[in-house]
Design a protein around this motif. Sequence first.
Motif, PDB file in Angstrom:
ATOM      1  N   GLY A  77     -45.812 -15.987  28.176  1.00 48.83           N
ATOM      2  CA  GLY A  77     -46.063 -15.729  26.760  1.00 48.83           C
ATOM      3  C   GLY A  77     -45.039 -14.845  26.098  1.00 48.83           C
ATOM      4  N   GLU A  78     -43.984 -14.444  26.822  1.00 54.23           N
ATOM      5  CA  GLU A  78     -42.955 -13.571  26.261  1.00 54.23           C
ATOM      6  C   GLU A  78     -42.015 -14.362  25.352  1.00 54.23           C
ATOM      7  N   PRO A  79     -41.540 -13.754  24.251  1.00 51.02           N
ATOM      8  CA  PRO A  79     -40.600 -14.452  23.366  1.00 51.02           C
ATOM      9  C   PRO A  79     -39.269 -14.697  24.062  1.00 51.02           C
ATOM     10  N   LEU A  80     -38.685 -15.868  23.802  1.00 56.99           N
ATOM     11  CA  LEU A  80     -37.398 -16.221  24.396  1.00 56.99           C
ATOM     12  C   LEU A  80     -36.211 -15.853  23.508  1.00 56.99           C
ATOM     13  N   ALA A  81     -36.491 -15.395  22.303  1.00 57.25           N
ATOM     14  CA  ALA A  81     -35.415 -15.042  21.380  1.00 57.25           C
ATOM     15  C   ALA A  81     -34.471 -14.034  22.033  1.00 57.25           C
ATOM     16  N   GLY A  82     -33.174 -14.316  21.990  1.00 57.62           N
ATOM     17  CA  GLY A  82     -32.170 -13.422  22.541  1.00 57.62           C
ATOM     18  C   GLY A  82     -31.783 -13.722  23.976  1.00 57.62           C
ATOM     19  N   ALA A  83     -32.483 -14.658  24.618  1.00 57.96           N
ATOM     20  CA  ALA A  83     -32.189 -14.951  26.024  1.00 57.96           C
ATOM     21  C   ALA A  83     -30.774 -15.488  26.218  1.00 57.96           C
ATOM     22  N   PHE A  84     -30.269 -16.194  25.192  1.00 56.18           N
ATOM     23  CA  PHE A  84     -28.924 -16.765  25.301  1.00 56.18           C
ATOM     24  C   PHE A  84     -27.910 -16.011  24.446  1.00 56.18           C
ATOM     25  N   ASP A  85     -28.211 -14.737  24.175  1.00 54.88           N
ATOM     26  CA  ASP A  85     -27.227 -13.918  23.461  1.00 54.88           C
ATOM     27  C   ASP A  85     -25.928 -13.843  24.249  1.00 54.88           C
ATOM     28  N   TYR A  86     -26.060 -13.773  25.586  1.00 54.87           N
ATOM     29  CA  TYR A  86     -24.893 -13.785  26.478  1.00 54.87           C
ATOM     30  C   TYR A  86     -25.239 -14.655  27.676  1.00 54.87           C
ATOM     31  N   VAL A  87     -24.337 -15.552  28.048  1.00 56.76           N
ATOM     32  CA  VAL A  87     -24.573 -16.402  29.208  1.00 56.76           C
ATOM     33  C   VAL A  87     -23.279 -16.566  30.006  1.00 56.76           C
ATOM     34  N   VAL A  88     -23.449 -16.817  31.305  1.00 56.43           N
ATOM     35  CA  VAL A  88     -22.357 -17.262  32.167  1.00 56.43           C
ATOM     36  C   VAL A  88     -22.821 -18.566  32.792  1.00 56.43           C
ATOM     37  N   ALA A  89     -22.066 -19.629  32.601  1.00 59.07           N
ATOM     38  CA  ALA A  89     -22.446 -20.926  33.153  1.00 59.07           C
ATOM     39  C   ALA A  89     -22.252 -20.921  34.663  1.00 59.07           C
ATOM     40  N   ILE A  90     -23.240 -21.425  35.379  1.00 61.13           N
ATOM     41  CA  ILE A  90     -23.150 -21.620  36.827  1.00 61.13           C
ATOM     42  C   ILE A  90     -22.705 -23.062  37.056  1.00 61.13           C
ATOM     43  N   ASN A  91     -21.655 -23.267  37.830  1.00 58.40           N
ATOM     44  CA  ASN A  91     -21.081 -24.607  37.968  1.00 58.40           C
ATOM     45  C   ASN A  91     -21.891 -25.518  38.886  1.00 58.40           C
TER      46      ASN A  91
END
Length: 255
Positions: free
Chosen positions: A171-185
């Motif tokens: 039930g936690e908000p997902l807003a901001g989860a992708f503010d910073y990402v590193v792609a895993i190949n």
Amino acid sequence: MITRRPRAALLAASLLFLTGCGGGAVASPGRPSGGDAAAASTLAAVPIPTPTARARAESAPLQMPGLGPRTLAEIPAGARQAVVVTGKDKNSPQSTLVLYERTATGWRPGASWPAHNALKGWTGHHMAGDLRSPIGVYGLTDAGGLLTDPGAKLPYHHSYGFTSPGTGFEGEPLAGAFDYVVAINYNRKPGTSPLDWTRPLGAKRGGGVWIHVDHGGPTHGCVSIAEKHMKELLRALDPDLHPVIVMGDAVSLAR
């Protein structure tokens, strides 16, 4: 200057990654840096350590704790940074992340940070929608996020496509989860934006597996850590050091 995308495009990107954060180009096999056993046997044979024996002990390569020979063999010989994500157990969404750097005397650990992985834990054969994170060793070549580059050394794609609406499994908000990402190949084309949808293994094998900002609960398949730790990681990962991620539950990684 970022050009705003049409609302339809943003919605498509959002839906894509809500179902795709879930795994490939597997890093090529390498060789573990050995030497611990030899050094130990040398010291055991000498009742009173000589200066030479002490020097051997001090210079013996350090391995990464918890990684067995099969896992170590998958780490490319040229990799000098390794993000090790160790899951609590095969079916747990809780894990720990440690960044290691290979030095002249072996792998040296950095800080240890709590992390989340997929809701149902880990798998050696990831499929889209299985809610498990893929076990293995994968390259880390590309980064991005909804927010501007915090000083990343990896190529960084700043885009409004990194949206994460809705709520998580608890039930936690997902807003901001992708503010910073590193792609895993895992099942992606290295050298492209994390938003690229190329899936070399096919769509059924999942994709969009990232390290991203923690939202306080399990993920669909990604690894997540606190925002401040994401910034530190982005500033530390260096393409010249050929970073990889070593990820899985503790039992699997110990093989």
